[in-house]
Scaffold this motif. Structure first.
Motif, PDB file in Angstrom:
ATOM      1  N   SER A  23     -11.646  -8.623  14.510  1.00 29.02           N
ATOM      2  CA  SER A  23     -11.189  -8.956  15.860  1.00 29.02           C
ATOM      3  C   SER A  23     -10.509 -10.320  15.891  1.00 29.02           C
ATOM      4  N   LYS A  24     -11.064 -11.259  15.129  1.00 29.47           N
ATOM      5  CA  LYS A  24     -10.453 -12.580  14.986  1.00 29.47           C
ATOM      6  C   LYS A  24     -10.554 -12.996  13.538  1.00 29.47           C
ATOM      7  N   SER A  25      -9.419 -13.300  12.935  1.00 32.24           N
ATOM      8  CA  SER A  25      -9.406 -13.662  11.518  1.00 32.24           C
ATOM      9  C   SER A  25      -8.363 -14.735  11.265  1.00 32.24           C
ATOM     10  N   PRO A  26      -8.675 -15.705  10.370  1.00 34.68           N
ATOM     11  CA  PRO A  26      -7.664 -16.696  10.000  1.00 34.68           C
ATOM     12  C   PRO A  26      -6.503 -16.065   9.232  1.00 34.68           C
ATOM     13  N   VAL A  27      -6.722 -14.828   8.754  1.00 36.00           N
ATOM     14  CA  VAL A  27      -5.664 -14.082   8.068  1.00 36.00           C
ATOM     15  C   VAL A  27      -5.154 -13.016   9.037  1.00 36.00           C
ATOM     16  N   PRO A  28      -4.000 -13.233   9.683  1.00 29.26           N
ATOM     17  CA  PRO A  28      -3.527 -12.328  10.740  1.00 29.26           C
ATOM     18  C   PRO A  28      -3.426 -10.867  10.319  1.00 29.26           C
ATOM     19  N   VAL A  29      -3.108 -10.606   9.050  1.00 27.91           N
ATOM     20  CA  VAL A  29      -2.920  -9.223   8.620  1.00 27.91           C
ATOM     21  C   VAL A  29      -4.217  -8.420   8.713  1.00 27.91           C
ATOM     22  N   LEU A  30      -5.377  -9.112   8.679  1.00 27.32           N
ATOM     23  CA  LEU A  30      -6.657  -8.421   8.781  1.00 27.32           C
ATOM     24  C   LEU A  30      -6.936  -7.947  10.213  1.00 27.32           C
ATOM     25  N   GLU A  31      -6.109  -8.394  11.167  1.00 24.27           N
ATOM     26  CA  GLU A  31      -6.202  -7.899  12.533  1.00 24.27           C
ATOM     27  C   GLU A  31      -5.265  -6.718  12.746  1.00 24.27           C
ATOM     28  N   GLY A  32      -4.694  -6.243  11.642  1.00 24.11           N
ATOM     29  CA  GLY A  32      -3.721  -5.164  11.727  1.00 24.11           C
ATOM     30  C   GLY A  32      -4.183  -3.882  11.066  1.00 24.11           C
ATOM     31  N   LEU A  33      -3.386  -2.833  11.271  1.00 21.83           N
ATOM     32  CA  LEU A  33      -3.602  -1.534  10.644  1.00 21.83           C
ATOM     33  C   LEU A  33      -2.449  -1.251   9.700  1.00 21.83           C
ATOM     34  N   LEU A  34      -2.768  -0.705   8.544  1.00 19.89           N
ATOM     35  CA  LEU A  34      -1.742  -0.290   7.589  1.00 19.89           C
ATOM     36  C   LEU A  34      -1.352   1.149   7.908  1.00 19.89           C
ATOM     37  N   ILE A  35      -0.063   1.381   8.175  1.00 17.77           N
ATOM     38  CA  ILE A  35       0.452   2.716   8.473  1.00 17.77           C
ATOM     39  C   ILE A  35       1.258   3.183   7.258  1.00 17.77           C
ATOM     40  N   GLU A  36       0.859   4.310   6.670  1.00 16.27           N
ATOM     41  CA  GLU A  36       1.524   4.841   5.469  1.00 16.27           C
ATOM     42  C   GLU A  36       1.959   6.281   5.738  1.00 16.27           C
ATOM     43  N   ALA A  37       3.269   6.542   5.638  1.00 15.37           N
ATOM     44  CA  ALA A  37       3.799   7.883   5.852  1.00 15.37           C
ATOM     45  C   ALA A  37       4.206   8.498   4.521  1.00 15.37           C
ATOM     46  N   SER A  38       3.816   9.756   4.304  1.00 14.42           N
ATOM     47  CA  SER A  38       4.122  10.454   3.057  1.00 14.42           C
ATOM     48  C   SER A  38       4.796  11.791   3.362  1.00 14.42           C
ATOM     49  N   PHE A  39       6.052  11.934   2.899  1.00 17.15           N
ATOM     50  CA  PHE A  39       6.780  13.191   3.085  1.00 17.15           C
ATOM     51  C   PHE A  39       6.111  14.314   2.297  1.00 17.15           C
ATOM     52  N   ALA A  40       5.688  14.016   1.064  1.00 19.72           N
ATOM     53  CA  ALA A  40       5.078  15.032   0.202  1.00 19.72           C
ATOM     54  C   ALA A  40       3.788  15.575   0.805  1.00 19.72           C
ATOM     55  N   ALA A  41       2.980  14.680   1.397  1.00 21.84           N
ATOM     56  CA  ALA A  41       1.700  15.098   1.966  1.00 21.84           C
ATOM     57  C   ALA A  41       1.848  15.625   3.388  1.00 21.84           C
ATOM     58  N   GLY A  42       2.973  15.328   4.013  1.00 21.31           N
ATOM     59  CA  GLY A  42       3.147  15.726   5.411  1.00 21.31           C
ATOM     60  C   GLY A  42       2.102  15.086   6.299  1.00 21.31           C
ATOM     61  N   ALA A  43       1.834  13.819   6.043  1.00 19.59           N
ATOM     62  CA  ALA A  43       0.744  13.154   6.759  1.00 19.59           C
ATOM     63  C   ALA A  43       0.985  11.659   6.827  1.00 19.59           C
ATOM     64  N   VAL A  44       0.267  11.036   7.757  1.00 21.62           N
ATOM     65  CA  VAL A  44       0.287   9.580   7.921  1.00 21.62           C
ATOM     66  C   VAL A  44      -1.139   9.077   7.791  1.00 21.62           C
ATOM     67  N   ASN A  45      -1.341   8.066   6.950  1.00 22.45           N
ATOM     68  CA  ASN A  45      -2.640   7.400   6.818  1.00 22.45           C
ATOM     69  C   ASN A  45      -2.650   6.135   7.659  1.00 22.45           C
ATOM     70  N   VAL A  46      -3.726   5.979   8.449  1.00 19.73           N
ATOM     71  CA  VAL A  46      -3.924   4.765   9.247  1.00 19.73           C
ATOM     72  C   VAL A  46      -5.171   4.079   8.707  1.00 19.73           C
ATOM     73  N   SER A  47      -5.015   2.831   8.207  1.00 19.93           N
ATOM     74  CA  SER A  47      -6.119   2.147   7.513  1.00 19.93           C
ATOM     75  C   SER A  47      -6.437   0.805   8.152  1.00 19.93           C
ATOM     76  N   GLY A  48      -7.741   0.537   8.276  1.00 12.70           N
ATOM     77  CA  GLY A  48      -8.227  -0.772   8.674  1.00 12.70           C
ATOM     78  C   GLY A  48      -9.165  -1.290   7.604  1.00 12.70           C
ATOM     79  N   TYR A  49      -9.163  -2.602   7.380  1.00 14.97           N
ATOM     80  CA  TYR A  49     -10.001  -3.171   6.311  1.00 14.97           C
ATOM     81  C   TYR A  49     -10.288  -4.627   6.614  1.00 14.97           C
ATOM     82  N   ASP A  50     -11.598  -4.979   6.716  1.00 16.29           N
ATOM     83  CA  ASP A  50     -11.981  -6.363   7.011  1.00 16.29           C
ATOM     84  C   ASP A  50     -12.569  -7.074   5.791  1.00 16.29           C
ATOM     85  N   LEU A  51     -12.305  -6.547   4.610  1.00 18.61           N
ATOM     86  CA  LEU A  51     -12.767  -7.050   3.313  1.00 18.61           C
ATOM     87  C   LEU A  51     -14.225  -6.692   3.025  1.00 18.61           C
ATOM     88  N   LYS A  52     -14.923  -6.122   4.001  1.00 15.16           N
ATOM     89  CA  LYS A  52     -16.282  -5.633   3.779  1.00 15.16           C
ATOM     90  C   LYS A  52     -16.356  -4.115   3.895  1.00 15.16           C
TER      91      LYS A  52
END
Length: 375
Positions: A23-52
């Motif tokens: 929710s609050k981090s000195p590293v701004p990217v940790l307040e974000g979600l990684l969005i990954e789109a794959s044509f081969a898989a026909g899917a999108v992965n949405v990832s969150g990670y707080d290092l734990k």
């Protein structure tokens, strides 16, 4: 990067993965979600990670162009939530070093900036190891019925998690120095025999996210554990250290055994607890007589007394309990009637199934020292 998908599915994935976002981090990217789109898989992965803990949720999508981008989790969720249509079109255009993200649905259109995926920390890989499958409904209940006793004291990190023991049975144990919660269920299919400790915070999310209608696969890595349920994966670190020997901690020779209707005792404890608050802490005084438990509480707010019928004779034994600890244990017990086992005013109270019950649980509560009661 470009894809189209159903709004409701994308929003569900965002909200799920956001449980692992800082929710609050000195590293701004940790307040974000990684969005990954794959044509081969026909899917999108949405990832969150707080290092734990990391959560990855997958959404089926019509992917036109592969790509990756990081977006602020809160802003992304609010945009998708407010969009009017049933489908969402997501497109990333990279100009110079900035990545412009365009999100469209019907007549609504947003343009926001994203961060490079290279800045997002890589989620741990859980190497192929032992895998255990448990019914979602069973695991959710077992977590709910034990996780309240997980310690929040970081001086003993191992006890900030729950112990899992697998084999013919699945056993989950949590302790915090004042109480112990144990749940045991027979496995439909015998699982590999192993012992591991899962952080309580991760188990809270497993309980919230998991679907009761499907199985949950638990994969054990050397340093991490992966929970897989449906289109969602949760990865958390394993806690290392020496967990308490709970089998030697639980008294086995209590002479006083009393049978009581769980709901009646809960009601009585809740009534006398009305004069107790977080600021006005005071124990619930229980006097175990012949066929009745007399309960008392007193604070600067006032005094309260109540009674609860039971089967058995406690010989007038008087014990004080933290009201919240007693209520937590009683409410978690998966039974209509419970057996309360006692020995002395300073020995732990053990709550077990009655003899004719098939439920596998044990709750142990340490007593509170009582002062002279001013009746």
């Amino acid at each position: 990067m470009k894809f189209t998908c159903e709004k409701i599915l994308l929003l569900a994935a965002i909200l799920t993965a956001s449980r692992a976002v800082s929710s609050k981090s000195p590293v701004p990217v940790l307040e974000g979600l990684l969005i990954e789109a794959s044509f081969a898989a026909g899917a999108v992965n949405v990832s969150g990670y707080d290092l734990k803990m990391g959560i990855v949720s997958t959404v089926p999508a019509k992917v036109v162009e592969d790509g990756e981008i990081v977006l602020n989790a809160r802003l992304f969720a609010e945009i998708i939530r407010k969009l009017p249509g049933e489908t969402v079109t997501f497109q990333v255009d990279e100009e110079n070093s900035a990545a412009k993200v365009m999100i469209k649905s019907e007549l609504s259109e947003f343009e926001i900036l994203g961060s490079p995926s290279e800045d997002f920390p890589e989620l741990p890989k859980v190497e192929e190891g032992k895998t255990i499958e448990v019914g979602g409904e069973i695991l959710k209940k077992m977590i709910a019925q034990t996780n309240f006793a997980v310690s929040d004291n970081e001086s003993r990190p191992i006890h900030t998690g729950a112990l899992f023991e697998t084999g013919k049975e699945l056993t989950i144990v949590a302790v915090d120095g004042y109480r112990l919660a144990l749940r045991r269920e027979t496995m439909e299919d015998e699982a590999p025999s192993t012992v591991f400790v899962v952080p309580g915070t991760a188990l809270t999310e497993v309980e919230r996210i998991a679907d009761e209608t499907s199985n949950i696969a638990i994969t054990l890595g050397e340093k991490h554990i992966m929970f897989t349920f449906g289109d969602t994966v949760l990865i958390t670190r394993r806690l290392e250290g020496e967990f308490i020997n709970y089998k030697n901690t639980i008294p086995q020779t209590n002479e006083i055994k009393l049978r009581v209707a769980k709901s009646q005792l809960i009601d009585a404890v809740e009534r006398v607890s009305l004069v107790i608050s977080d600021k006005m802490k005071s124990p619930v005084r229980c006097v175990f007589g012949n066929g009745v438990i007399k309960l008392y509480a007193m604070s600067v707010i006032g005094k309260a007394a109540d009674e609860c019928p039971m089967d058995g004779d406690g010989g007038g034994l008087e014990i004080g309990f933290n009201n919240r600890y007693l209520l937590d244990a009683l409410k978690a017990a998966p039974a209509t009637d419970v057996c309360i086992e006692l020995s002395t005013a300073t020995a732990p109270c053990v709550i077990n199934p009655v003899e004719d019950s098939a439920a596998g649980f044990t709750y142990m509560i340490l007593p509170v020292r009582l002062k002279a009661y001013e009746g």
